[in-house]
Design a protein around this motif. Structure first.
Motif, PDB file in Angstrom:
ATOM      1  N   VAL A   1       1.110  -1.146  -0.024  1.00 42.60           N
ATOM      2  CA  VAL A   1      -0.084   0.160   0.257  1.00 42.60           C
ATOM      3  C   VAL A   1       0.771   1.302  -0.122  1.00 42.60           C
ATOM      4  O   VAL A   1       0.782   2.145  -0.754  1.00 42.60           O
ATOM      5  CB  VAL A   1      -0.902   0.032   1.442  1.00 42.60           C
ATOM      6  CG1 VAL A   1      -1.781   1.338   1.297  1.00 42.60           C
ATOM      7  CG2 VAL A   1      -1.912  -1.064   1.429  1.00 42.60           C
TER       8      VAL A   1
ATOM      9  N   VAL B   1      -4.822   7.332  -7.362  1.00 44.45           N
ATOM     10  CA  VAL B   1      -5.220   6.001  -6.585  1.00 44.45           C
ATOM     11  C   VAL B   1      -5.985   6.816  -5.209  1.00 44.45           C
ATOM     12  O   VAL B   1      -5.572   7.674  -4.498  1.00 44.45           O
ATOM     13  CB  VAL B   1      -4.302   5.098  -6.301  1.00 44.45           C
ATOM     14  CG1 VAL B   1      -3.109   5.815  -5.214  1.00 44.45           C
ATOM     15  CG2 VAL B   1      -4.797   4.051  -5.561  1.00 44.45           C
ATOM     16  N   LYS B   2      -6.986   5.946  -4.826  1.00 46.37           N
ATOM     17  CA  LYS B   2      -7.773   6.307  -3.587  1.00 46.37           C
ATOM     18  C   LYS B   2      -7.672   4.996  -2.770  1.00 46.37           C
ATOM     19  O   LYS B   2      -7.830   3.894  -3.263  1.00 46.37           O
ATOM     20  CB  LYS B   2      -9.208   6.636  -3.630  1.00 46.37           C
ATOM     21  CG  LYS B   2      -9.265   7.859  -4.276  1.00 46.37           C
ATOM     22  CD  LYS B   2     -10.758   8.391  -4.346  1.00 46.37           C
ATOM     23  CE  LYS B   2     -10.661   9.983  -4.727  1.00 46.37           C
ATOM     24  NZ  LYS B   2     -12.180  10.410  -5.031  1.00 46.37           N
ATOM     25  N   GLU B   3      -7.523   5.309  -1.369  1.00 47.55           N
ATOM     26  CA  GLU B   3      -7.317   4.127  -0.524  1.00 47.55           C
ATOM     27  C   GLU B   3      -8.390   2.994  -0.644  1.00 47.55           C
ATOM     28  O   GLU B   3      -7.955   1.898  -0.638  1.00 47.55           O
ATOM     29  CB  GLU B   3      -7.261   4.636   0.841  1.00 47.55           C
ATOM     30  CG  GLU B   3      -7.145   3.506   1.997  1.00 47.55           C
ATOM     31  CD  GLU B   3      -7.120   4.089   3.349  1.00 47.55           C
ATOM     32  OE1 GLU B   3      -6.668   5.228   3.648  1.00 47.55           O
ATOM     33  OE2 GLU B   3      -7.685   3.528   4.478  1.00 47.55           O
ATOM     34  N   LYS B   4      -9.705   3.469  -0.793  1.00 47.84           N
ATOM     35  CA  LYS B   4     -10.770   2.706  -0.815  1.00 47.84           C
ATOM     36  C   LYS B   4     -11.067   1.811  -1.900  1.00 47.84           C
ATOM     37  O   LYS B   4     -11.667   0.605  -2.022  1.00 47.84           O
ATOM     38  CB  LYS B   4     -12.189   3.398  -0.626  1.00 47.84           C
ATOM     39  CG  LYS B   4     -12.380   4.323  -1.963  1.00 47.84           C
ATOM     40  CD  LYS B   4     -13.694   5.098  -1.566  1.00 47.84           C
ATOM     41  CE  LYS B   4     -14.353   5.865  -2.622  1.00 47.84           C
ATOM     42  NZ  LYS B   4     -14.256   5.408  -4.126  1.00 47.84           N
TER      43      LYS B   4
ATOM     44  N   ILE C   1      -8.246   0.122  -3.469  1.00 51.49           N
ATOM     45  CA  ILE C   1      -7.213  -0.772  -3.631  1.00 51.49           C
ATOM     46  C   ILE C   1      -7.431  -2.181  -3.202  1.00 51.49           C
ATOM     47  O   ILE C   1      -7.907  -1.934  -2.121  1.00 51.49           O
ATOM     48  CB  ILE C   1      -5.925   0.081  -2.627  1.00 51.49           C
ATOM     49  CG1 ILE C   1      -5.393   1.266  -3.448  1.00 51.49           C
ATOM     50  CG2 ILE C   1      -4.646  -1.235  -2.993  1.00 51.49           C
ATOM     51  CD1 ILE C   1      -4.251   1.839  -2.607  1.00 51.49           C
ATOM     52  N   LYS C   2      -7.083  -3.028  -4.228  1.00 48.46           N
ATOM     53  CA  LYS C   2      -7.472  -4.408  -3.831  1.00 48.46           C
ATOM     54  C   LYS C   2      -6.170  -5.067  -3.959  1.00 48.46           C
ATOM     55  O   LYS C   2      -5.450  -4.583  -4.998  1.00 48.46           O
ATOM     56  CB  LYS C   2      -8.507  -5.176  -4.610  1.00 48.46           C
ATOM     57  CG  LYS C   2      -9.943  -4.630  -4.126  1.00 48.46           C
ATOM     58  CD  LYS C   2     -10.832  -5.682  -5.157  1.00 48.46           C
ATOM     59  CE  LYS C   2     -12.441  -5.430  -4.734  1.00 48.46           C
ATOM     60  NZ  LYS C   2     -12.732  -3.965  -5.305  1.00 48.46           N
ATOM     61  N   ILE C   3      -5.695  -5.998  -2.897  1.00 48.89           N
ATOM     62  CA  ILE C   3      -4.267  -6.677  -3.038  1.00 48.89           C
ATOM     63  C   ILE C   3      -4.554  -8.184  -2.875  1.00 48.89           C
ATOM     64  O   ILE C   3      -5.267  -8.432  -1.681  1.00 48.89           O
ATOM     65  CB  ILE C   3      -3.558  -6.248  -1.859  1.00 48.89           C
ATOM     66  CG1 ILE C   3      -3.203  -4.452  -2.297  1.00 48.89           C
ATOM     67  CG2 ILE C   3      -1.988  -6.942  -1.998  1.00 48.89           C
ATOM     68  CD1 ILE C   3      -2.588  -3.825  -1.129  1.00 48.89           C
TER      69      ILE C   3
ATOM     70  N   GLY D   1       1.255   4.152  -2.917  1.00 45.54           N
ATOM     71  CA  GLY D   1       0.730   5.749  -2.574  1.00 45.54           C
ATOM     72  C   GLY D   1       2.170   6.544  -2.918  1.00 45.54           C
ATOM     73  O   GLY D   1       2.191   7.607  -3.294  1.00 45.54           O
TER      74      GLY D   1
END
Lengths: 402, 402
Positions: B343, B353-356, B358-360, B347
């Motif tokens: 993450v 990009v927005k935090e919500k 992001i899929k990992i 960043g």
């Protein structure tokens, strides 16, 4: 101006710390810094696009308000990538501290450092806050400076004192940080961010975010504009010039509180500015260097200067390219004069440079402090950055930590 | 199209290698690749602003000429940061080979890999060239593939065969590289460089430049334009998508010779292009992956895909930011699911990009092949890069080597 290698709080500041149970070790992990009167605040936060919840909360406060009376900081948990719950927890931490201190609801800045992607144990924090506030004292700074540490092996603390007329002004700084250190900090007002939504369900693991935090307290009477200007200059030449591992954190924060208790002749952008600005620069630079000296696993402290660049930005880009080169860092660790790696790193930075103009001087590699002086023969600008070597111990620390 | 994990030279190509004494180990260090007829050439060289002498010589040849008949390559010395003497030595190497082969004076491309900042032992090279040329054979490829190695632990070789009508076309590729690997290769015609002057007096030390070199031979009949286009596409999705240590070399080179001996129906940008382009892509991708598999000290092969980016460039920037994060690489080495470091690296790359969003997803960490799948939820573009973990062995190799 005199510098003291110990944190001595300026007039009308107090601090305290407790172990609230975030760290499994049972060591202190929650610190509170308090000004007896409202203080002007200036803050710089990471330029990482993913920002921890406390940074977002601070930014939302800073939109309405530039007067703060306290900072609450926890170690062991970064409260980052924690979605809406993280924002709620950061706000609750700040507000619980405000309540315990009997001050304005949005009067407490908040900071976190530690694991990324893990919910903050907010109940433990809230339970600890009344005792934390009740125990505030001038001497409490000695507990607080330890409570902000994560992988740090020593306290990072410095105090500057200087006179304006008959008044003595004090600037006291604390910092933490040893890994995930490549700060690039911007002014929140100039780069506004919006509060972001939730994502905790996406977190399938946990991470340490070692981060750098710096808390600076001064009893100077100073205008907001002068405080901001001085902080910009200081951060740009200190924290923004260090790198341990090239990894920019989500939590990097520098916060200054100025409470005017020294009753000095006011400092503004014209009057007495240089005295204050130089002292703040010295405080920030000493703290930044201490972070590099405590770099995870490091055996060398390396100063890299690039001169003869077209402008300061190009000089710094080249210096950071060398500082972040794993091959350069392992060569310094091995005490091998592999200076071709410096050449390759300069060329990789894509600054304007010609082979024939490059001059490189490196101090003896057996010493623990190394200086690298590069000239690129394109102009008159210069920049200096600080870094550490890359060692098997860095890998051990970061491979095994969880 | 069929792929074979062994170098088999196409029609009318020969190779040979000798130990001319550059390597202290006495192992083969000088390789020659020869086409019985003049061949079309396409080359891509490092984007590093400091370029080794052989690259500068090749670029000067490529301005006048696109037909070549041979490549001569040495290991053990990068002939980089060697000033005017280095240029002279690279040109003499090339011309001595041309003389021995009885071909045009500017008909031989030249490549070097090894120590940066050390004078090439040109007399040893010139002395060895007549025997090197006299011993050329189809089977000589098995000697040549070993002579280009530096810290490589295995031969990197691949052959693709496909049919165009009744003709079988062969593409055979060799590569070397294990460290100082973060290639970014550009077309020399599109980014012209000038010959740079001397600087040997500035060199106070020596360095290894581990570099990546790839030599690709095909008997395809193909237009220059189609060859260039196919190489651009292939390099962009293979060598430019790998990183071992984030350190871009001064010597990275990919060279293709196409000698038309297969007598196939001609390939151009419209006719038969896909067959050739796909085979060349496969050859480059396999070689690139072999470099990552042989990464210095590595215990893991890591594939990182970023999907849902606004464009391919943003997807690749984010993927490379993860791949070059020392904290990510040490976490994979330690088999610790510190996904917060992923993450933070996303960043830090400053892509949108927005935090919500992001899929990992990360595959089980105990295996030797790891895949990291990231989605950033901003669009439909995707990129995949390949890297290795960062281990104490990498540090040992690079701290001790000189």
């Amino acid at each position: 101006m005199k510098l003291y290698r110990k944190a001595v709080l300026p007039l009308c500041f107090q601090a305290n710390a407790v172990a609230c149970g975030i760290k499994r070790s049972g060591k202190p992990d929650l610190a509170l810094f308090y000004s007896e009167a409202p203080a002007k605040a200036a803050c710089r936060f990471t330029a990482n696009k993913i920002q921890a919840a406390p940074i977002k909360i601070n930014k939302s406060y800073l939109k309405n308000n530039r007067q703060f009376q306290a900072i609450i900081a926890n170690s062991g948990n970064a409260n980052c990538f924690t979605g809406a719950q993280g924002l709620k927890d950061a706000a609750e931490t700040s507000q619980a501290a405000a309540l315990a201190l009997g001050i304005e609801k949005e009067g407490v800045l908040v900071a976190s450092t530690g694991i990324i992607g893990k919910k903050l144990p907010i109940q433990k924090i809230k339970k600890a806050i009344p005792d934390l506030a009740a125990g505030l004292s001038c001497g409490g700074i000695d507990k607080a400076k330890k409570a902000i540490r994560t992988t740090d092996t020593f306290d990072k603390e410095i105090t500057a004192k200087f006179n304006i007329g008959a008044s003595t002004v004090t600037i006291c700084g604390l910092a933490k940080g040893a890994g995930m250190i490549a700060p690039k900090m911007a002014c929140p007002e100039r780069r506004p961010s919006t509060l972001l939504g939730p994502s905790p369900e996406l977190v399938e693991g946990r991470s340490r975010g070692a981060t750098m935090l710096a808390f600076i307290f001064t009893d100077a009477e100073i205008t907001q504009k002068a405080l901001d200007k001085a902080l910009d200059m200081a951060v740009d030449n200190s924290f923004n010039c260090i790198t341990v591992d090239g990894c920019m954190s989500t939590n990097d924060s520098v916060m200054v509180l100025a409470n005017a208790a020294a009753m000095n002749a006011p400092i503004d952008a014209n009057k007495n500015f240089a005295s204050f600005s130089n002292a703040l620069k010295a405080v920030c630079l000493e703290l930044a260097k201490m972070i590099v000296k405590d770099a995870e696993g490091a055996t060398k402290f390396i100063q890299i200067s690039v001169a003869g660049a077209r402008d300061v930005s190009q000089a710094r880009i080249a210096a950071l390219s060398i500082a972040n080169s794993n091959l350069f860092k392992t060569a310094i660790y091995g005490q091998n004069p592999n200076f071709g790696r410096i050449v390759a790193a300069i060329g990789a930075s894509a600054i304007e440079v010609k082979e024939k103009d490059i001059k490189i001087k490196v101090s003896p590699l057996k010493k623990s402090r190394i200086s690298v002086d590069v000239s690129v023969g394109r102009g008159k600008a210069r920049a200096t950055v600080y870094t550490s070597d890359l060692t098997p111990e860095y890998i051990k620390i970061n491979a095994e930590y969880n």
